[in-house]
Design a protein around this motif. Structure first.
Motif, PDB file in Angstrom:
ATOM      1  N   UNK A   1      14.159  13.291   6.031  1.00  0.00           N
ATOM      2  CA  UNK A   1      15.461  13.551   6.645  1.00  0.00           C
ATOM      3  C   UNK A   1      15.436  14.826   7.480  1.00  0.00           C
ATOM      4  N   UNK A   2      16.374  14.882   8.373  1.00  0.00           N
ATOM      5  CA  UNK A   2      16.573  16.023   9.253  1.00  0.00           C
ATOM      6  C   UNK A   2      17.984  15.969   9.801  1.00  0.00           C
TER       7      UNK A   2
ATOM      8  N   UNK B   1       7.974   2.395   4.335  1.00  0.00           N
ATOM      9  CA  UNK B   1       7.374   1.622   3.254  1.00  0.00           C
ATOM     10  C   UNK B   1       5.976   2.155   2.954  1.00  0.00           C
ATOM     11  N   UNK B   2       5.283   1.543   1.996  1.00  0.00           N
ATOM     12  CA  UNK B   2       3.973   2.024   1.546  1.00  0.00           C
ATOM     13  C   UNK B   2       2.908   1.974   2.635  1.00  0.00           C
ATOM     14  N   UNK B   3       3.069   1.119   3.628  1.00  0.00           N
ATOM     15  CA  UNK B   3       2.084   1.037   4.712  1.00  0.00           C
ATOM     16  C   UNK B   3       2.399   1.981   5.873  1.00  0.00           C
ATOM     17  N   UNK B   4       3.494   2.738   5.767  1.00  0.00           N
ATOM     18  CA  UNK B   4       3.857   3.691   6.813  1.00  0.00           C
ATOM     19  C   UNK B   4       4.809   3.150   7.858  1.00  0.00           C
ATOM     20  N   UNK B   5       5.260   1.927   7.681  1.00  0.00           N
ATOM     21  CA  UNK B   5       6.204   1.338   8.626  1.00  0.00           C
ATOM     22  C   UNK B   5       7.635   1.768   8.337  1.00  0.00           C
ATOM     23  N   UNK B   6       8.421   1.907   9.386  1.00  0.00           N
ATOM     24  CA  UNK B   6       9.830   2.262   9.219  1.00  0.00           C
ATOM     25  C   UNK B   6      10.565   1.042   8.658  1.00  0.00           C
ATOM     26  N   UNK B   7      11.193   1.222   7.515  1.00  0.00           N
ATOM     27  CA  UNK B   7      11.928   0.143   6.852  1.00  0.00           C
ATOM     28  C   UNK B   7      13.413   0.199   7.203  1.00  0.00           C
ATOM     29  N   UNK B   8      13.953   1.429   7.334  1.00  0.00           N
ATOM     30  CA  UNK B   8      15.371   1.591   7.675  1.00  0.00           C
ATOM     31  C   UNK B   8      15.602   2.971   8.263  1.00  0.00           C
ATOM     32  N   UNK B   9      16.642   3.084   9.077  1.00  0.00           N
ATOM     33  CA  UNK B   9      17.075   4.362   9.627  1.00  0.00           C
ATOM     34  C   UNK B   9      18.581   4.467   9.434  1.00  0.00           C
ATOM     35  N   UNK B  10      19.003   5.655   9.003  1.00  0.00           N
ATOM     36  CA  UNK B  10      20.424   5.928   8.794  1.00  0.00           C
ATOM     37  C   UNK B  10      20.756   7.177   9.610  1.00  0.00           C
ATOM     38  N   UNK B  11      21.638   7.049  10.569  1.00  0.00           N
ATOM     39  CA  UNK B  11      21.926   8.126  11.504  1.00  0.00           C
ATOM     40  C   UNK B  11      23.072   9.011  11.030  1.00  0.00           C
ATOM     41  N   UNK B  12      22.876  10.315  11.168  1.00  0.00           N
ATOM     42  CA  UNK B  12      23.938  11.276  10.854  1.00  0.00           C
ATOM     43  C   UNK B  12      25.038  11.115  11.892  1.00  0.00           C
ATOM     44  N   UNK B  13      26.268  11.087  11.410  1.00  0.00           N
ATOM     45  CA  UNK B  13      27.402  10.928  12.304  1.00  0.00           C
ATOM     46  C   UNK B  13      27.778   9.474  12.547  1.00  0.00           C
TER      47      UNK B  13
ATOM     48  N   UNK C   1      27.374  11.100   6.958  1.00  0.00           N
ATOM     49  CA  UNK C   1      27.880  12.375   7.482  1.00  0.00           C
ATOM     50  C   UNK C   1      26.683  13.282   7.720  1.00  0.00           C
ATOM     51  N   UNK C   2      26.791  14.226   8.556  1.00  0.00           N
ATOM     52  CA  UNK C   2      25.619  15.066   8.825  1.00  0.00           C
ATOM     53  C   UNK C   2      26.023  16.382   9.424  1.00  0.00           C
TER      54      UNK C   2
ATOM     55  N   UNK D   1      29.372  18.551   4.607  1.00  0.00           N
ATOM     56  CA  UNK D   1      30.044  17.391   4.022  1.00  0.00           C
ATOM     57  C   UNK D   1      29.635  17.131   2.576  1.00  0.00           C
ATOM     58  N   UNK D   2      29.018  18.104   1.919  1.00  0.00           N
ATOM     59  CA  UNK D   2      28.666  17.966   0.516  1.00  0.00           C
ATOM     60  C   UNK D   2      27.338  17.278   0.287  1.00  0.00           C
ATOM     61  N   UNK D   3      27.299  16.448  -0.744  1.00  0.00           N
ATOM     62  CA  UNK D   3      26.075  15.796  -1.197  1.00  0.00           C
ATOM     63  C   UNK D   3      26.214  14.291  -1.029  1.00  0.00           C
ATOM     64  N   UNK D   4      25.121  13.639  -0.654  1.00  0.00           N
ATOM     65  CA  UNK D   4      25.091  12.185  -0.544  1.00  0.00           C
ATOM     66  C   UNK D   4      24.131  11.670  -1.602  1.00  0.00           C
ATOM     67  N   UNK D   5      24.545  10.643  -2.350  1.00  0.00           N
ATOM     68  CA  UNK D   5      23.687   9.979  -3.328  1.00  0.00           C
ATOM     69  C   UNK D   5      23.399   8.572  -2.825  1.00  0.00           C
ATOM     70  N   UNK D   6      22.118   8.174  -2.927  1.00  0.00           N
ATOM     71  CA  UNK D   6      21.689   6.858  -2.449  1.00  0.00           C
ATOM     72  C   UNK D   6      20.948   6.156  -3.574  1.00  0.00           C
TER      73      UNK D   6
END
Length: 187
Positions: free
Chosen positions: A24-25, A33-45, A49-50, A74-79
């Motif tokens: 994260x950033x 994933x385990x092979x280094x491929x992007x599985x998902x992206x979640x954008x701030x904003x 929240x970010x 915006x506090x803490x996010x739990x996933x």
């Protein structure tokens, strides 16, 4: 409608959770994933929240392990691997979280930009210890027996059994600004 504008990738922290790497950033969270491929992206904003900062996997209270993500305001996010929930303190100064440290007891320590170290037990966020209040926290390390606190301008503090020891320039630090910590045992 949202139009994405490409920007250089900047990452603050990473954690392994359920066999996947999460990085994260300020711009968001990326799941690999385990092979280094992007599985998902979640954008701030957009999806989150970010901006986002520190990240760590742990257990809060009696729940299953989750990924805990600090935000700047915006506090803490739990996933839990499929959905996000926001843990947002009522008072604004407690919402800028700079460090996250899961403890073996199921509590999560949170470093804040100006309010020191907080503790989250799965239900409530509260100050951790009076001696660690009102600090500009940059990093946390340790466990229930001893917590190391890096600060923006006060060196390193070591909390153990309710006592706090301070390590600054007079104790050998080259600078009072500490941006990261690594702890092994009691050192």
């Amino acid at each position: 409608q949202v139009e994405a504008i490409a920007a250089p990738a900047v990452f603050h922290d990473a954690a392994v959770y359920r066999g996947r790497l999460y990085v994260c950033g300020p711009a968001g969270l990326i799941e690999y994933d385990a092979s280094g491929g992007v599985r998902a992206q979640y954008r701030a904003g957009i999806e989150l929240p970010g901006p986002l900062g520190a990240i760590a996997a742990g257990v809060a209270g009696a729940s299953e392990p989750e990924l805990f993500i600090a935000t700047a305001g915006e506090g803490l996010i739990a996933f839990n691997g499929s959905e996000f929930r926001q843990i947002r303190p009522e008072a604004a100064p407690y919402r800028t979280i700079t460090a996250v440290l899961p403890l073996p007891t199921g509590r999560i320590l949170l470093g804040t930009h100006k309010k020191g170290v907080l503790v989250y037990d799965g239900r409530l966020i509260a100050p951790f210890h009076a001696a660690l209040a009102d600090l500009p926290v940059t990093a946390l390390a340790g466990d229930d027996a001893g917590v190391w606190v890096g600060t923006l301008d006060r060196g390193v503090l070591h909390w153990r059994a309710g006592e706090v020891e301070v390590f600054g320039e007079s104790e050998g630090l080259p600078d009072p600004q500490v941006l990261s910590l690594a702890a092994k045992g009691d050192s």
